[in-house]
Design a protein around this motif. Sequence first.
Motif, mmCIF file in Angstrom:
data_model
loop_
_atom_site.group_PDB
_atom_site.id
_atom_site.type_symbol
_atom_site.label_atom_id
_atom_site.label_comp_id
_atom_site.label_asym_id
_atom_site.label_seq_id
_atom_site.Cartn_x
_atom_site.Cartn_y
_atom_site.Cartn_z
ATOM 1 N N THR A 22 -53.688 9.339 -28.018
ATOM 2 C CA THR A 22 -52.302 9.781 -28.010
ATOM 3 C C THR A 22 -51.411 8.660 -27.492
ATOM 4 O O THR A 22 -51.893 7.644 -26.967
ATOM 5 C CB THR A 22 -52.127 11.060 -27.154
ATOM 6 N N THR A 23 -50.138 8.845 -27.638
ATOM 7 C CA THR A 23 -49.137 7.912 -27.134
ATOM 8 C C THR A 23 -47.838 8.697 -27.000
ATOM 9 O O THR A 23 -47.809 9.902 -27.263
ATOM 10 C CB THR A 23 -48.960 6.705 -28.083
ATOM 11 N N ILE A 82 -50.864 15.607 -23.472
ATOM 12 C CA ILE A 82 -50.308 14.639 -22.524
ATOM 13 C C ILE A 82 -51.313 13.533 -22.209
ATOM 14 O O ILE A 82 -50.916 12.452 -21.780
ATOM 15 C CB ILE A 82 -49.818 15.306 -21.227
ATOM 16 N N TYR A 83 -52.585 13.798 -22.401
ATOM 17 C CA TYR A 83 -53.561 12.704 -22.383
ATOM 18 C C TYR A 83 -54.817 13.134 -23.123
ATOM 19 O O TYR A 83 -55.089 14.320 -23.292
ATOM 20 C CB TYR A 83 -53.894 12.216 -20.964
ATOM 21 N N THR A 139 -56.211 7.747 -23.188
ATOM 22 C CA THR A 139 -54.835 7.392 -23.522
ATOM 23 C C THR A 139 -53.918 8.486 -23.012
ATOM 24 O O THR A 139 -54.175 9.670 -23.244
ATOM 25 C CB THR A 139 -54.650 7.224 -25.047
ATOM 26 N N ALA A 140 -52.866 8.091 -22.307
ATOM 27 C CA ALA A 140 -51.903 9.055 -21.784
ATOM 28 C C ALA A 140 -50.613 8.941 -22.582
ATOM 29 O O ALA A 140 -50.279 7.871 -23.098
ATOM 30 C CB ALA A 140 -51.627 8.787 -20.307
ATOM 31 N N ALA A 141 -49.889 10.037 -22.663
ATOM 32 C CA ALA A 141 -48.665 10.081 -23.453
ATOM 33 C C ALA A 141 -47.515 9.429 -22.690
ATOM 34 O O ALA A 141 -47.716 8.445 -21.990
ATOM 35 C CB ALA A 141 -48.354 11.526 -23.819
ATOM 36 N N LEU A 146 -53.141 11.857 -15.807
ATOM 37 C CA LEU A 146 -54.395 11.184 -16.110
ATOM 38 C C LEU A 146 -55.013 10.598 -14.843
ATOM 39 O O LEU A 146 -56.229 10.684 -14.636
ATOM 40 C CB LEU A 146 -54.166 10.079 -17.142
ATOM 41 N N THR A 147 -54.194 10.016 -13.981
ATOM 42 C CA THR A 147 -54.718 9.440 -12.748
ATOM 43 C C THR A 147 -55.299 10.511 -11.839
ATOM 44 O O THR A 147 -56.340 10.311 -11.205
ATOM 45 C CB THR A 147 -53.627 8.641 -12.009
ATOM 46 N N LEU A 148 -54.655 11.677 -11.772
ATOM 47 C CA LEU A 148 -55.214 12.783 -10.991
ATOM 48 C C LEU A 148 -56.562 13.215 -11.567
ATOM 49 O O LEU A 148 -57.481 13.560 -10.820
ATOM 50 C CB LEU A 148 -54.242 13.965 -10.979
#
Length: 326
Positions: free
Chosen positions: A131-132, A154-155, A163-165, A173-175
């Motif tokens: 995703t993007t 969203i990811y 890939t994160a949006a 994503l980091t969480l």
Amino acid sequence: MEERVEERVVVLVGYDGAELLDIACVTTSLATANRLGASPAYTVAVATPGGRAIGCDSGLALQGQRSLERTGGPLDTLVVSGGFGHEAAAANPRIVGHVRRLARESRRVASVCTGATVLAAAGLLDGRRATTHWRYAGRLASGYPEVTVDPGPIYIRDGNVSTAAGVTSALDLTLAFIEEDHGAELARAVARGLVTYLQRPGNQAQMSMFTATPAPRNGLVGRAVEHIAGHLDGDLTATALADRAGVSERQLTRLFIEDLGKPPGRFVRDARTEAAAHLLTSTSLTVASVAAQCGFGTAETLRQAFVGRYGTPPSRYRAAHGGPAA
């Protein structure tokens, strides 16, 4: 015997035109995890071409901590930031080559927002689902047909490549990474420290139905959307919405499709399903109560909508994403 990890080295790749928030969402989340006792701790650095300062989208300068050319592995996580400079970065063979090299030396590879373009240019998304930012999804798909681009979530995590949006989805994503590395309790503590959602699931839509951008061009559609957002448990049939707007059902449907790409019934269903997903992961309401509050009428109707949108029933969705028990 498994080798003990002393530290988790995370390198973020920045370049001129990078989005500062793409970078800060990752670095601040990991720094917060360290302060709350992450063990092994994260060692985080921003790598830029030549180690020089980069000019970010916001106009601020960010000093690189490492030279991209001299950075080596092994790395725990490699993250490529997005920003308006992503196309220039993807066209730069030196940046792309070093990202490809570092990916081979990393346990985990990720991009934020339009950073997916750089990963795609490096061949790291070939054969993968990615995703993007929704605004650039079409461009990524047409430029890299070997990548399966999904602009919805969203990811996306496909193997060891994530890939994160757009922008703040880097936080989600980091969480997810922190939870994977150190458990759900620390991830929730970090979220509380950052005063954010405990964690949005990756398959949550990038854009809320209530804050979708761009806004409807037609004022009538805009007013209808505002009414829908504030009355999810009310009568939102196309007939009722058309009567309220003072137009025919056929005209309302045409205007919705022109502005939002979907008819009123589909928009209402998506809005109700998204609202239900939020309630399931943030409250202890029963599935039946969530269904009633979001206008589904019955738990079975909600279940059907959930399976269609998220591929899983509400109870499993709640369990998978850490929602409180009813």
